[in-house]
Design an enzyme around this catalytic site. Structure first.
Site, PDB file in Angstrom:
ATOM      1  N   SER A 251      64.230  22.884  23.480  1.00 57.85           N
ATOM      2  CA  SER A 251      63.989  22.272  22.183  1.00 57.85           C
ATOM      3  C   SER A 251      62.511  21.982  22.034  1.00 57.85           C
ATOM      4  O   SER A 251      61.792  21.839  23.023  1.00 57.85           O
ATOM      5  CB  SER A 251      64.787  20.976  22.046  1.00 57.85           C
ATOM      6  OG  SER A 251      64.163  19.988  22.829  1.00 57.85           O
ATOM      7  N   LYS A 252      62.089  21.902  20.759  1.00 53.01           N
ATOM      8  CA  LYS A 252      60.659  21.760  20.494  1.00 53.01           C
ATOM      9  C   LYS A 252      60.058  20.504  21.118  1.00 53.01           C
ATOM     10  O   LYS A 252      58.866  20.418  21.291  1.00 53.01           O
ATOM     11  CB  LYS A 252      60.334  21.687  18.997  1.00 53.01           C
ATOM     12  CG  LYS A 252      61.338  22.174  18.025  1.00 53.01           C
ATOM     13  CD  LYS A 252      60.731  22.145  16.633  1.00 53.01           C
ATOM     14  CE  LYS A 252      61.670  21.655  15.557  1.00 53.01           C
ATOM     15  NZ  LYS A 252      62.920  22.353  15.399  1.00 53.01           N
ATOM     16  N   ARG A 253      60.885  19.528  21.439  1.00 51.88           N
ATOM     17  CA  ARG A 253      60.333  18.294  21.990  1.00 51.88           C
ATOM     18  C   ARG A 253      59.723  18.513  23.372  1.00 51.88           C
ATOM     19  O   ARG A 253      58.777  17.859  23.743  1.00 51.88           O
ATOM     20  CB  ARG A 253      61.398  17.197  22.034  1.00 51.88           C
ATOM     21  CG  ARG A 253      61.293  16.268  20.829  1.00 51.88           C
ATOM     22  CD  ARG A 253      62.451  15.333  20.705  1.00 51.88           C
ATOM     23  NE  ARG A 253      63.617  16.033  20.179  1.00 51.88           N
ATOM     24  CZ  ARG A 253      64.762  16.177  20.816  1.00 51.88           C
ATOM     25  NH1 ARG A 253      64.924  15.672  22.021  1.00 51.88           N
ATOM     26  NH2 ARG A 253      65.771  16.815  20.266  1.00 51.88           N
ATOM     27  N   LYS A 254      60.255  19.455  24.133  1.00 53.85           N
ATOM     28  CA  LYS A 254      59.736  19.669  25.497  1.00 53.85           C
ATOM     29  C   LYS A 254      58.691  20.776  25.575  1.00 53.85           C
ATOM     30  O   LYS A 254      57.700  20.655  26.258  1.00 53.85           O
ATOM     31  CB  LYS A 254      60.899  19.995  26.440  1.00 53.85           C
ATOM     32  CG  LYS A 254      61.927  18.879  26.493  1.00 53.85           C
ATOM     33  CD  LYS A 254      62.298  18.531  27.914  1.00 53.85           C
ATOM     34  CE  LYS A 254      62.990  17.191  27.979  1.00 53.85           C
ATOM     35  NZ  LYS A 254      64.392  17.270  28.295  1.00 53.85           N
TER      36      LYS A 254
END
Ligand code: GLU
Length: 473
Positions: A251-254
């Site tokens: 996911s874009k968060r990581k």
């Protein structure tokens, strides 16, 4: 059988997800290996989730990375249009065909009724499912529809056991009573994903549907639809989703998930494709580095594993570094020039490449390593205040070097360090920071040769002046 595969991205993100490139690669390879065609279809029927500019960017990225489609919205093809929003009449015709066959029905239930029904079912711990009220009153509902009532078309889910064979996951069995009477055509005239995908995969003669495992729960519904139309059912292969190194869903968060983010930071498309090819599949000879051409030759769907592949950007950068080191000098030179833009002297870039080639993991590493060659440092990673005498000594010694080469500069500096009884590590650290601004840099003597005597002296003297400070001048 003519092998025809497709990817069907929805422009609900701003670019192609790296996971879609990984599945796209399998589709591409399977088609090419079997002498077939690879198709790109845009599934833009969920109008509320469309990201402006997303489709354009997706098609550009797919082009840039080299997954060239034989048929797509861009290049057209015998089954055009390849954008679902331009095929609404087709879906309507087929939805009506199912109604005529008694396999689908009109439903005029307002959203409020469906909502309260769902809530009640949840409260009773029942599976949320449409209760077929409209199906049981079809004659009346038809009249309402003819009079212009807002409506959807629903599939009449038959009672049966659905058994299908997934080329990666084996045989899968689902009882249809676990499935709802799926909406096929929405009240806005757009098809749902289920109707659109089945109609198009049939009309576009797709032989193999290779897609992410998140679509596996939809497949039994699609099979029911293929059967309702009396169409041949294509082969299915559901690929595991990419994971972060900690096994969480990518996911874009990581980490960046958009393909262009990797290309923009100077990951070569060949390296990205190579790395993504290894997601859930391995080369039969255990090779890690191979070309797209080779992948197409050796890829086989039967070798794709179900274990979740780990997408590790650190490993990707390592692989990219390998690609960079293996590039022909002229090609790397051109790639760096293209990447950093036209503000830098091409002759100098050429000379820097041997100094940094081994250290580049991505093209964006070049400027942080080499910008000191083009611009004298404005700041220093070490306080030069305590080294003013040393700087003066260095300057005096360097002015006497007549044949300005890495070797002569190195020797002169080594001798000076000895004479001053300084440790080489400290001595060269000061010299390095004065010349480059940094404690870590490409090889110093070679860099100094490249910069030339005049420029090196200017930098040492300027550093000296800065270390002395204006009050002491
Ligand atoms: N439109 C779906 C997506 O956005 C494609 C699913 C499929 O390949 O059937 O990924």
């Amino acid at each position: 059988m003519i092998v025809r595969t497709r990817i069907a991205p929805s422009p609900t993100g701003k670019d192609v997800h790296v996971g879609s490139i990984s599945t796209g690669l399998m589709n591409y390879a399977w088609a090419k290996k079997n002498g077939g065609q690879f198709i790109i279809r845009i599934e833009d029927t969920d109008q509320s989730r469309i990201v402006p500019g997303g489709e354009k960017k997706m098609l550009e990225t797919l082009d840039a990375i080299g997954l060239k489609a034989d048929e797509s919205p861009k290049v057209g093809g015998p089954f055009a249009p390849y954008r679902q929003s331009e095929r609404l009449d087709i879906y309507k015709k087929y939805a009506l065909e199912l109604i005529a066959k008694g396999k689908a029905y009109y439903c005029t239930c307002p959203p409020e009724r469906l909502d309260s029904m769902r809530k009640q079912q949840q409260a009773e711990k029942k599976m949320p499912k449409y209760d077929r009220q409209c199906f049981h009153n079809q004659a009346e509902i038809k009249k309402q529809v003819e009079a212009g009532a807002s409506h959807v078309i629903r599939l009449l889910m038959p009672e049966k056991e659905i058994v299908f064979h997934d080329l990666i996951r084996g045989t899968i069995t689902v009882q249809s009573n676990t499935l709802d009477d799926q909406v096929l055509l929405k009240s806005d005239g757009f098809p749902t994903y289920h109707l659109g995908v089945v109609v198009d995969d049939h009309l576009m003669e797709i032989s193999h549907i290779i897609r992410g495992e998140e679509w596996l729960p939809s497949t039994p519904k699609h099979i029911i639809l293929f059967e309702a139309f009396g169409w041949k059912i294509p082969e299915f292969a559901h690929v595991s989703l990419l994971r972060n190194p900690d096994k969480s869903k990518l996911s874009k968060r990581k980490n960046p998930v958009w393909t262009s983010e990797y290309l923009e930071k100077g990951i070569l498309k060949e390296a990205l494709l190579n790395y993504l090819a290894l997601m859930g599949w391995s080369h039969p000879d255990g090779k890690e580095i191979f070309s797209l051409e080779e992948y197409v030759k050796v890829f086989d769907l039967k070798d794709v594993q179900t274990t979740a592949p780990v997408f590790d950007p650190v490993k990707l950068e390592w692989m990219n570094g390998e690609y960079i080191r293996n590039l022909k000098f002229e090609i790397l030179n051109l790639k760096i020039q293209e990447y950093i833009g036209g503000d830098y002297d091409k002759k100098i870039i050429e000379k820097t490449i041997p100094l940094v080639r081994e250290r580049l993991k991505k093209l964006s590493d070049y400027l942080p390593l080499c910008s000191f060659i083009f611009h004298a440092p404005a700041t220093f990673e070490v306080d030069m205040g305590t080294y003013k005498d040393l700087l003066k000594n260095i300057s005096d010694t360097l002015s006497t070097v007549s044949d300005w080469k890495a070797l002569t500069v190195g020797e002169a500096m080594g001798d000076l360090a000895k004479k001053l009884e300084m440790k080489n590590s400290e001595f060269f650290m000061v010299l390095r920071v004065a010349i480059t601004g940094k404690k870590i840099s490409p090889p110093l003597n070679e860099s100094m040769e490249l910069l030339g005597k005049e420029e090196c002296l200017r930098r040492i003297n300027n550093t000296f002046l800065a270390s002395v400070g204006p009050s002491q001048l």
